[in-house]
Design an enzyme around this catalytic site. Structure first.
Site, PDB file in Angstrom:
ATOM      1  N   ILE A 188       0.831  -1.198   0.000  1.00  0.00           N
ATOM      2  CA  ILE A 188       0.000   0.000   0.000  1.00  0.00           C
ATOM      3  C   ILE A 188       0.869   1.253   0.000  1.00  0.00           C
ATOM      4  O   ILE A 188       0.571   2.236  -0.679  1.00  0.00           O
ATOM      5  CB  ILE A 188      -0.922   0.014   1.246  1.00  0.00           C
ATOM      6  CG1 ILE A 188      -1.646  -1.314   1.397  1.00  0.00           C
ATOM      7  CG2 ILE A 188      -1.887   1.181   1.195  1.00  0.00           C
ATOM      8  CD1 ILE A 188      -2.420  -1.730   0.184  1.00  0.00           C
ATOM      9  N   GLU A 189       1.948   1.226   0.755  1.00  0.00           N
ATOM     10  CA  GLU A 189       2.785   2.411   0.928  1.00  0.00           C
ATOM     11  C   GLU A 189       3.570   2.767  -0.330  1.00  0.00           C
ATOM     12  O   GLU A 189       3.632   3.927  -0.718  1.00  0.00           O
ATOM     13  CB  GLU A 189       3.754   2.196   2.093  1.00  0.00           C
ATOM     14  CG  GLU A 189       3.117   2.283   3.469  1.00  0.00           C
ATOM     15  CD  GLU A 189       2.659   3.694   3.789  1.00  0.00           C
ATOM     16  OE1 GLU A 189       3.137   4.635   3.154  1.00  0.00           O
ATOM     17  OE2 GLU A 189       1.810   3.842   4.683  1.00  0.00           O
ATOM     18  N   SER A 190       4.202   1.793  -0.936  1.00  0.00           N
ATOM     19  CA  SER A 190       5.174   2.104  -1.988  1.00  0.00           C
ATOM     20  C   SER A 190       5.168   1.114  -3.140  1.00  0.00           C
ATOM     21  O   SER A 190       6.030   1.206  -4.019  1.00  0.00           O
ATOM     22  CB  SER A 190       6.580   2.114  -1.373  1.00  0.00           C
ATOM     23  OG  SER A 190       6.903   0.817  -0.875  1.00  0.00           O
TER      24      SER A 190
END
Length: 526
Positions: free
Chosen positions: A153-155
């Site tokens: 989700i983050e990167s």
């Protein structure tokens, strides 16, 4: 006499019992045997007579061993299996422990991912290098395995990803939060991108947030939005008599989509068939191993001894953007599992120097051309190796990489390897500086306008801190001409910083990044 009678009675007891049993009636033909206590039966139990005059019930059928008759029921609950997980996804599924979220946003993101198999393939290809280590760390701490999916989700598992708010690495740490969790950010490395260090820091931070809020959904919201923002949102709801769960709070669109996106990825991994998704295989084994270096080493030499490309080395060691690894600051590096032993064996046999670069502390303000001449480099070479942008000069105290030669032929000490910074000033175009005396009523802004320069340049030329006042009679140095009104920078820009739209957005169309762009609230925690 009494003891002899007892022994005689005990001796006669077995024959008497056998004789009595032999006279018991046999079971009639076709009679049903009793249902063992551990097996279900639809027959209604027969109530025992409570009348004291009732005849005793004598069981039919042959005698059964007391051991067999009293055997405990066969357990029907799930029993731990010794079967190893088929792959890493199976291991992740076994560790899911967060309560599920079932909302329209979850279904929206499920469809978003399911309709982009190429994007899933790219994410997993990148993540497969790091996922085993993250799963191991999450498991070792006894945390829910959903946390191992957070870099998706983050990167999108890109350790070089940089957001518009300057959050970096696959866990997307902001500079200040990274320093809070001991992630070094200096001229030679950025631990926010380091696989081991950033994973340790992210899990430390998530554990802290969970202790703070007592709820994983709120902890995840705080990881994205900041614990202060989440705390204030809870207080507002509590004061209004409203619920204080994740779904009850008012929050920016990015945070509103954050946990549903993680839930969607969880659902995709838990049941890929339901969403018609094919998960790329990820083996349940380590991808890399840690090797120790006890002297400074060129990246090119490490790659050569390990039999890997420089690009592959950087994928496992993304914190480093310089051509040398300083052992005092980074005593271990990561190499593909099968190449680690090869590297260690070849290193033992290696003859000659291991590093051609070292660190040099700039003694005074100087131009890049002047510094380059001192070390037999061209200005272009010094700028390229240290990522120094055009029209900038070095400030006293900067630490830059230069070739090893003469007195500069030793490994870099720890205090420089951990804290060295490249400090920059705007480079003056004119060679002659003008001295200006501050008059009554003068301000930096007024002086800057009068001489056609910027306030930032005035502060840099005169070593003034931001908002530092000036006094009447003070003498300031003003260059008559400057290069393009360039403001001073404290440190050089990290190498290969890509925009969030390129590096961190799923297929350049991430719903989270789209929401983030539309939100006026920046990510504050990382």
């Amino acid at each position: 006499m009494q003891s002899r009678f007892i022994r005689l009675s005990l001796a006669l007891l077995p024959p008497l019992i056998l004789a009595a049993c032999a006279q018991l009636p046999s079971a009639p033909a076709g009679s049903e045997t009793a249902t063992p206590p551990h097996q279900p039966s639809d027959a209604q139990p027969i109530a025992r007579s409570k009348s004291p005059t009732s005849a005793p019930v004598i069981p039919n059928g042959p005698l059964q061993s007391l051991t067999t008759a009293a055997a405990p029921p066969v357990p029907t609950a799930t029993v731990a299996t010794l079967e190893a997980p088929k792959d890493l996804w199976d291991r992740v599924r076994r560790g899911f422990a967060m309560p599920d979220l079932d909302t329209d946003l979850v279904r929206h993101h499920e469809q978003w991912y399911a309709s982009r198999p190429d994007y899933i393939q790219r994410m997993v290809d990148r993540g497969s290098k790091y996922l085993f280590h993250i799963v191991e760390e999450v498991e070792r701490r006894g945390l829910p395995q959903e946390l191992a999916l957070l870099p998706f989700i983050e990167s999108a598992f890109n350790p070089q990803a940089v957001s518009h708010a300057k959050a970096a690495g696959m866990w997307q740490f902001m500079p200040a939060t990274g320093r809070d969790f001991d992630l070094k950010q200096n001229a030679f490395r950025d631990d926010r991108r380091d696989v081991l260090a950033s994973t340790r820091a992210a899990l430390d931070y998530l554990e802290r947030l969970h202790r703070m809020f007592g709820d994983w959904h709120l902890a995840l919201a705080a990881y994205n939005w900041g614990n202060g923002n989440v705390s204030r949102a809870i207080q507002r709801n509590r004061a209004a008599g409203l619920g204080t769960g994740y779904l009850d709070l008012r929050m920016p669109d990015e945070t509103r989509n954050y946990v549903p996106k993680l839930q969607a990825v969880k659902n995709l991994i838990a049941d890929p068939q339901r969403l018609s998704v094919r998960l790329p295989h990820v083996g349940n084994h380590p991808f890399f191993d840690t090797v120790t270096i006890d002297r400074d080493m060129d990246v090119a030499l490490i790659a050569e001894l390990a039999g890997v490309s420089v690009n592959d080395f950087h994928q496992l060691n993304p914190a480093h953007n310089k051509p040398v690894i300083m052992a005092a600051g980074t005593p271990t590096v990561l190499l593909p599992w099968d190449n680690a032993a090869l590297f260690e064996e070849r290193l033992r046999q290696h003859q000659g120097p291991t590093a051609t670069w070292t660190a040099w502390r700039v003694p005074r303000n100087m131009t890049i051309a002047e510094a380059a001449r001192q070390h037999q480099l061209t200005e272009a070479q010094l700028r390229e190796i240290n990522r120094i942008p055009p029209r900038m000069m070095l400030r006293a105290g900067s630490t830059v990489l230069v070739p090893r030669q003469g007195k500069l032929d030793a490994d870099v000490p720890e205090h420089i390897a951990d804290n060295g910074q490249i400090l920059l000033l705007p480079e003056a175009a004119a060679t002659r500086a003008q001295r200006v005396t501050v008059r009554a009523g003068d301000t930096l802004s007024a002086i800057a306008r009068r001489h056609g320069v910027t306030v930032a340049n005035l502060q840099a030329w005169n070593h003034l801190r931001p908002n530092q006042p000036i006094r009447v009679g003070q003498v300031l140095v003003v260059h008559s001409r400057t290069a393009a009104n360039t403001a001073p920078a404290r440190a050089s820009a990290p190498a290969r910083q890509t925009s969030s739209k390129t590096a961190a957005s799923p297929g350049r169309q991430s719903p989270t990044r789209t929401a983030q762009a539309s939100s006026k609230t920046p990510v504050t925690n990382r």
